[in-house]
Design a protein around this motif. Structure first.
Motif, PDB file in Angstrom:
ATOM      1  N   ALA A 173      16.725  44.318   4.214  1.00  0.00           N
ATOM      2  CA  ALA A 173      17.787  43.362   4.549  1.00  0.00           C
ATOM      3  C   ALA A 173      18.203  42.568   3.313  1.00  0.00           C
ATOM      4  CB  ALA A 173      17.329  42.427   5.667  1.00  0.00           C
ATOM      5  N   ILE A 174      17.234  42.135   2.531  1.00  0.00           N
ATOM      6  CA  ILE A 174      17.531  41.377   1.315  1.00  0.00           C
ATOM      7  C   ILE A 174      18.267  42.267   0.313  1.00  0.00           C
ATOM      8  CG2 ILE A 174      16.467  40.292  -0.706  1.00  0.00           C
ATOM      9  CD1 ILE A 174      14.336  39.175   1.274  1.00  0.00           C
ATOM     10  N   ALA A 219      27.646  29.584   3.701  1.00  0.00           N
ATOM     11  CA  ALA A 219      28.655  30.133   2.797  1.00  0.00           C
ATOM     12  C   ALA A 219      28.266  31.528   2.318  1.00  0.00           C
ATOM     13  CB  ALA A 219      28.881  29.198   1.618  1.00  0.00           C
ATOM     14  N   LEU A 220      26.984  31.737   2.072  1.00  0.00           N
ATOM     15  CA  LEU A 220      26.517  33.047   1.635  1.00  0.00           C
ATOM     16  C   LEU A 220      26.725  34.075   2.751  1.00  0.00           C
ATOM     17  CD1 LEU A 220      25.258  34.349  -0.846  1.00  0.00           C
ATOM     18  CD2 LEU A 220      23.014  33.851   0.117  1.00  0.00           C
ATOM     19  N   TRP A 221      26.437  33.685   3.963  1.00  0.00           N
ATOM     20  CA  TRP A 221      26.647  34.567   5.117  1.00  0.00           C
ATOM     21  C   TRP A 221      28.127  34.901   5.265  1.00  0.00           C
ATOM     22  CZ3 TRP A 221      23.931  37.759   7.877  1.00  0.00           C
ATOM     23  CH2 TRP A 221      24.348  38.161   9.133  1.00  0.00           C
ATOM     24  N   ASP A 222      28.980  33.907   5.022  1.00  0.00           N
ATOM     25  CA  ASP A 222      30.426  34.128   5.125  1.00  0.00           C
ATOM     26  C   ASP A 222      30.935  35.105   4.068  1.00  0.00           C
ATOM     27  OD1 ASP A 222      30.575  32.405   7.277  1.00  0.00           O
ATOM     28  OD2 ASP A 222      31.195  30.685   6.062  1.00  0.00           O
ATOM     29  N   ARG A 223      30.271  35.184   2.940  1.00  0.00           N
ATOM     30  CA  ARG A 223      30.671  36.117   1.880  1.00  0.00           C
ATOM     31  C   ARG A 223      30.280  37.551   2.195  1.00  0.00           C
ATOM     32  NH1 ARG A 223      27.991  34.165  -3.321  1.00  0.00           N
ATOM     33  NH2 ARG A 223      28.672  36.219  -3.999  1.00  0.00           N
ATOM     34  N   LEU A 224      29.379  37.731   3.120  1.00  0.00           N
ATOM     35  CA  LEU A 224      28.916  39.072   3.489  1.00  0.00           C
ATOM     36  C   LEU A 224      29.950  39.721   4.410  1.00  0.00           C
ATOM     37  CD1 LEU A 224      26.351  40.816   3.073  1.00  0.00           C
ATOM     38  CD2 LEU A 224      25.494  39.876   5.200  1.00  0.00           C
ATOM     39  N   PRO A 225      30.392  40.935   4.091  1.00  0.00           N
ATOM     40  CA  PRO A 225      31.364  41.615   4.957  1.00  0.00           C
ATOM     41  C   PRO A 225      30.836  41.714   6.395  1.00  0.00           C
ATOM     42  CG  PRO A 225      31.080  42.821   2.909  1.00  0.00           C
ATOM     43  CD  PRO A 225      30.024  41.753   2.934  1.00  0.00           C
ATOM     44  N   PHE A 226      31.753  41.661   7.344  1.00  0.00           N
ATOM     45  CA  PHE A 226      31.396  41.649   8.763  1.00  0.00           C
ATOM     46  C   PHE A 226      30.478  42.806   9.140  1.00  0.00           C
ATOM     47  CE2 PHE A 226      32.182  42.656  13.226  1.00  0.00           C
ATOM     48  CZ  PHE A 226      31.848  41.443  13.798  1.00  0.00           C
ATOM     49  N   GLU A 227      30.784  44.017   8.665  1.00  0.00           N
ATOM     50  CA  GLU A 227      29.978  45.187   9.008  1.00  0.00           C
ATOM     51  C   GLU A 227      28.561  45.047   8.473  1.00  0.00           C
ATOM     52  OE1 GLU A 227      32.750  45.749   6.684  1.00  0.00           O
ATOM     53  OE2 GLU A 227      34.008  45.439   8.431  1.00  0.00           O
ATOM     54  N   ALA A 233      29.984  39.682  -6.314  1.00  0.00           N
ATOM     55  CA  ALA A 233      29.799  38.736  -7.418  1.00  0.00           C
ATOM     56  C   ALA A 233      30.223  37.327  -6.990  1.00  0.00           C
ATOM     57  CB  ALA A 233      30.604  39.192  -8.621  1.00  0.00           C
ATOM     58  N   PRO A 234      29.541  36.336  -7.434  1.00  0.00           N
ATOM     59  CA  PRO A 234      28.293  36.423  -8.180  1.00  0.00           C
ATOM     60  C   PRO A 234      27.159  36.849  -7.261  1.00  0.00           C
ATOM     61  CG  PRO A 234      28.778  34.130  -7.725  1.00  0.00           C
ATOM     62  CD  PRO A 234      29.954  34.948  -7.225  1.00  0.00           C
ATOM     63  N   ARG A 235      26.308  37.703  -7.781  1.00  0.00           N
ATOM     64  CA  ARG A 235      25.197  38.239  -6.995  1.00  0.00           C
ATOM     65  C   ARG A 235      24.230  37.116  -6.636  1.00  0.00           C
ATOM     66  NH1 ARG A 235      21.740  43.538  -8.737  1.00  0.00           N
ATOM     67  NH2 ARG A 235      20.974  43.977  -6.661  1.00  0.00           N
ATOM     68  N   PRO A 236      23.876  36.991  -5.355  1.00  0.00           N
ATOM     69  CA  PRO A 236      22.956  35.921  -4.950  1.00  0.00           C
ATOM     70  C   PRO A 236      21.535  36.189  -5.440  1.00  0.00           C
ATOM     71  CG  PRO A 236      23.412  37.361  -3.099  1.00  0.00           C
ATOM     72  CD  PRO A 236      24.296  37.820  -4.228  1.00  0.00           C
ATOM     73  N   SER A 237      20.799  35.122  -5.621  1.00  0.00           N
ATOM     74  CA  SER A 237      19.403  35.257  -6.036  1.00  0.00           C
ATOM     75  C   SER A 237      18.568  35.761  -4.859  1.00  0.00           C
ATOM     76  CB  SER A 237      18.854  33.914  -6.514  1.00  0.00           C
ATOM     77  OG  SER A 237      18.711  33.032  -5.417  1.00  0.00           O
ATOM     78  N   ILE A 238      17.410  36.286  -5.168  1.00  0.00           N
ATOM     79  CA  ILE A 238      16.496  36.723  -4.117  1.00  0.00           C
ATOM     80  C   ILE A 238      16.111  35.520  -3.256  1.00  0.00           C
ATOM     81  CG2 ILE A 238      14.179  37.637  -3.660  1.00  0.00           C
ATOM     82  CD1 ILE A 238      14.616  39.508  -6.053  1.00  0.00           C
ATOM     83  N   HIS A 239      15.881  34.378  -3.894  1.00  0.00           N
ATOM     84  CA  HIS A 239      15.512  33.165  -3.155  1.00  0.00           C
ATOM     85  C   HIS A 239      16.598  32.794  -2.142  1.00  0.00           C
ATOM     86  CE1 HIS A 239      13.727  29.284  -2.307  1.00  0.00           C
ATOM     87  NE2 HIS A 239      14.914  28.748  -2.507  1.00  0.00           N
ATOM     88  N   ASP A 240      17.862  32.853  -2.551  1.00  0.00           N
ATOM     89  CA  ASP A 240      18.957  32.545  -1.630  1.00  0.00           C
ATOM     90  C   ASP A 240      18.994  33.541  -0.474  1.00  0.00           C
ATOM     91  OD1 ASP A 240      19.776  30.330  -3.088  1.00  0.00           O
ATOM     92  OD2 ASP A 240      21.263  31.470  -4.238  1.00  0.00           O
ATOM     93  N   CYS A 241      18.729  34.800  -0.765  1.00  0.00           N
ATOM     94  CA  CYS A 241      18.719  35.814   0.288  1.00  0.00           C
ATOM     95  C   CYS A 241      17.552  35.616   1.250  1.00  0.00           C
ATOM     96  CB  CYS A 241      18.695  37.213  -0.317  1.00  0.00           C
ATOM     97  SG  CYS A 241      20.238  37.668  -1.127  1.00  0.00           S
ATOM     98  N   VAL A 242      16.410  35.204   0.731  1.00  0.00           N
ATOM     99  CA  VAL A 242      15.256  34.926   1.593  1.00  0.00           C
ATOM    100  C   VAL A 242      15.577  33.749   2.512  1.00  0.00           C
ATOM    101  CG1 VAL A 242      12.865  34.099   1.631  1.00  0.00           C
ATOM    102  CG2 VAL A 242      13.532  35.927   0.076  1.00  0.00           C
TER     103      VAL A 242
END
Length: 60
Positions: free
Chosen positions: A29-30, A4-12, A39-48
């Protein structure tokens, strides 16, 4: 991995994140993920977690 987090990231931005992971620029990358997901901004842990998942995908 819940993508779901990946899906929220714009394609580019997805391509930019994958490029950064490929050249082992994980901190950048993080930072890009946190900046571009919105928003809501993901946590660093979620990005890792997302970074680790994408690295596995890219390794095949």
């Amino acid at each position: 991995m819940d993508d779901a987090l990946w899906d929220r990231l714009p394609f580019e931005a997805r391509a930019e994140v994958d490029e950064l992971i490929a050249v082992r620029r994980h901190v950048q990358a993080i930072a890009l993920m946190r900046e571009r997901i919105g928003a809501p901004r993901p946590s660093i842990h979620d990005c890792v977690d997302l970074l680790e998942w994408r690295a596995k995908v890219l390794r095949g």
